[in-house]
Scaffold this motif. Structure first.
Motif, PDB file in Angstrom:
ATOM      1  N   VAL A 163       7.601  -4.046  -1.980  1.00  0.00           N
ATOM      2  CA  VAL A 163       7.799  -2.710  -1.422  1.00  0.00           C
ATOM      3  C   VAL A 163       8.728  -1.947  -2.348  1.00  0.00           C
ATOM      4  N   LEU A 164       8.366  -0.722  -2.686  1.00  0.00           N
ATOM      5  CA  LEU A 164       9.230   0.114  -3.527  1.00  0.00           C
ATOM      6  C   LEU A 164      10.445   0.565  -2.719  1.00  0.00           C
ATOM      7  N   ASP A 165      11.620   0.397  -3.288  1.00  0.00           N
ATOM      8  CA  ASP A 165      12.854   0.663  -2.549  1.00  0.00           C
ATOM      9  C   ASP A 165      13.004   2.137  -2.182  1.00  0.00           C
ATOM     10  N   GLN A 166      12.462   3.038  -3.001  1.00  0.00           N
ATOM     11  CA  GLN A 166      12.570   4.469  -2.721  1.00  0.00           C
ATOM     12  C   GLN A 166      11.320   5.024  -2.051  1.00  0.00           C
ATOM     13  N   LYS A 188       1.547   6.460   7.765  1.00  0.00           N
ATOM     14  CA  LYS A 188       0.652   6.174   6.645  1.00  0.00           C
ATOM     15  C   LYS A 188       1.418   5.479   5.526  1.00  0.00           C
ATOM     16  N   VAL A 189       0.837   4.391   5.033  1.00  0.00           N
ATOM     17  CA  VAL A 189       1.406   3.625   3.934  1.00  0.00           C
ATOM     18  C   VAL A 189       0.372   3.540   2.821  1.00  0.00           C
ATOM     19  N   VAL A 190       0.834   3.672   1.589  1.00  0.00           N
ATOM     20  CA  VAL A 190      -0.045   3.599   0.416  1.00  0.00           C
ATOM     21  C   VAL A 190       0.213   2.279  -0.313  1.00  0.00           C
ATOM     22  N   ALA A 191      -0.871   1.602  -0.696  1.00  0.00           N
ATOM     23  CA  ALA A 191      -0.758   0.321  -1.401  1.00  0.00           C
ATOM     24  C   ALA A 191      -1.631   0.322  -2.643  1.00  0.00           C
ATOM     25  N   LEU A 214       4.561   6.599  -7.289  1.00  0.00           N
ATOM     26  CA  LEU A 214       4.354   5.186  -6.994  1.00  0.00           C
ATOM     27  C   LEU A 214       4.069   4.988  -5.510  1.00  0.00           C
ATOM     28  N   PRO A 215       3.400   3.897  -5.150  1.00  0.00           N
ATOM     29  CA  PRO A 215       3.032   3.666  -3.752  1.00  0.00           C
ATOM     30  C   PRO A 215       4.185   3.080  -2.947  1.00  0.00           C
ATOM     31  N   GLU A 230      -0.662  -2.494 -13.841  1.00  0.00           N
ATOM     32  CA  GLU A 230       0.573  -2.873 -14.524  1.00  0.00           C
ATOM     33  C   GLU A 230       1.016  -1.798 -15.508  1.00  0.00           C
ATOM     34  N   GLN A 231       0.039  -1.161 -16.181  1.00  0.00           N
ATOM     35  CA  GLN A 231       0.383  -0.102 -17.133  1.00  0.00           C
ATOM     36  C   GLN A 231       0.967   1.111 -16.417  1.00  0.00           C
ATOM     37  N   LYS A 232       0.354   1.526 -15.306  1.00  0.00           N
ATOM     38  CA  LYS A 232       0.861   2.667 -14.549  1.00  0.00           C
ATOM     39  C   LYS A 232       2.247   2.374 -13.989  1.00  0.00           C
TER      40      LYS A 232
END
Length: 449
Positions: free
Chosen positions: A334-337, A57-60, A114-115, A99-101
């Motif tokens: 893609v978020l590195d963590q 499962k991946v969140v975007a 974060l996703p 962008e704010q989040k």
């Protein structure tokens, strides 16, 4: 805006969709890719996601479910054919909220919420990458970036590392009313590869002979000045984030042309998006210089089918001036963590990064125009559009896409635009352009100190 594009795209595809899969194979791929859903080069630390049926499962996060969200759904369906255990959770946010989040989480250092994947506007990419190092995954080896428009790759590159998969583009064109042009004694060829000065001359004759304006002008909207600057390979700031207002021939010429447009009598004054759209949907103007995504809005004009055409945009009459530019666009990061970083990377690389079949469906369902160059070799993109007098409009935009000059958007584009807006009324009222640009340079420097 997307609904009309979907309608025309479906019309274009009426004779080709039955052979959709074969049209993908008809494209002539570069040696580095086979245009299938298998990525060109998997990330060095990637797990084997091609054979496992385990749940992945991946969140975007993205904005605009009818466009960006639908693109993700198309990609998910395509990816699941080879990865049946894959699921994608799409979080729909407004662009402002997203962008704010993102900024709030990154500034606080709390990134657990974060996703895995996030959509980033190209104009903001450098600011995020530079301000929050080690936040986004290095995707340099994820895909063959030579298959993408170079200016899109430049927008997601920092210190020779590439952090995004380029997505949609805003390659620009000059949409024009063929009936107004003919009434004034011109042919479509008279608009091909012209300068802005010639554009103004033609506009004056159209205004005199038809009573129609050539275009609109809105001092509070920097879209047209941005288009002019990028067409000459320039921008509001330098690659090292300094103001680029003085000793910049492209900036000086842009201000001269913009003032001439505003004072020549060929531009209808507007004060917002609705007035701008009404100007061409109501038949008040002869041309619209804008991004390819404007097609749908132009098609909202009742009774105008067959009365529109598209040509390259005018160019600045200076060294380096071209008849190609861009307005808007975004890329996937893609978020590195991220917990599922490897799967997320492989998903993007296999679909957005390497699949003509994906972009055929994206055009059909969303009217989406991409920065993935091999897709344009598909027959789907060569179909004629009745609304635009039978022109193969997507083939034309595909032709202009590689001609768009690459620029560095830097970290402070919005601050630079704001500084210019402060002085623009004086420029339009006849102030010395060089002195006004010195004022803008000083104001910008104060803002970003």
């Amino acid at each position: 805006m997307n609904k009309k594009i979907i309608m025309v795209a479906l019309t274009l595809l009426a004779t080709t969709m039955t052979g959709c899969s074969s049209s993908s194979s008809n494209a002539t791929p570069t040696p580095a890719t086979d245009n299938t859903s298998t990525p060109v080069t998997a990330p060095a630390d990637s797990t084997d996601t091609n054979t496992t049926n385990a749940e992945q499962k991946v969140v975007a996060w993205c904005w605009d479910q009818a466009f960006n969200g639908q693109a993700l759904k198309i990609a998910e369906e395509l990816y699941q054919k080879e990865h049946p255990g894959f699921t994608l959770e799409i979080i729909d946010l407004s662009k402002t909220d997203l962008e704010q989040k993102l900024t709030t989480n990154l500034a606080s250092g709390i990134t657990d919420s974060l996703p895995d994947i996030i959509l980033v506007n190209d104009s903001n990419a450098a600011k995020y990458i530079t301000s929050y190092p080690n936040t986004f995954a290095d995707l340099t080896n994820a895909v063959d970036y030579s298959n993408f428009a170079s200016y899109k790759v430049e927008s997601v590159t920092e210190d020779s590392k590439i952090y995004g998969i380029p997505f949609d583009v805003g390659v620009t064109g000059m949409f024009y009313r063929t009936d107004y042009l003919e009434e004034a004694g011109f042919t479509p060829s008279d608009l091909e590869n012209i300068t802005w000065d010639r554009y103004i001359e033609i506009g004056q004759q159209i205004k005199e002979k038809t009573g129609k304006y050539m275009c609109t002008v809105n001092p509070n909207d920097e879209a047209i000045t941005s288009i002019m600057l990028q067409s000459a390979g320039s921008w509001y700031i330098t690659p090292d984030n300094k103001g680029n207002f003085i000793d910049n021939p492209a900036m000086t010429e842009t201000m001269r042309v913009y003032r001439e447009l505003a004072s020549s009598g060929i531009a209808k004054p507007v004060t917002g998006w609705s007035e701008f759209v009404n100007s061409f949907n109501n038949g008040d103007v002869a041309t619209v210089v804008s991004g390819v995504w404007q097609i749908a809005t132009i098609m909202d004009g009742e009774g105008q089918s067959g009365k529109w055409g598209v040509a390259p945009i005018p160019r600045l009459d200076i060294e380096g001036g071209t008849n190609a530019s861009n307005e808007g666009g975004s890329s996937w990061f893609v978020l590195d963590q991220a917990a599922n970083k490897d799967v997320a990377t492989d998903f993007l690389a296999s679909t957005f990064g390497n699949s003509t079949a994906f972009y055929e469906s994206f055009l059909a369902q969303c009217g989406g125009v991409c920065s993935y160059l091999p897709a344009y070799e598909s027959d789907v993109f060569a179909e004629e559009a009745e609304f635009f007098g039978g022109q193969p409009i997507y083939s034309l935009f595909a032709k202009w896409l590689p001609e768009v000059p690459s620029i560095s958007l830097g970290m402070y584009t919005q601050e630079a635009k704001d500084a210019l807006k402060n002085e623009l009324p004086n420029i339009l009222n006849g102030a010395d352009i060089d002195k006004s640009l010195e004022t803008v340079q000083s104001l910008f420097s104060l803002q970003v100190q």
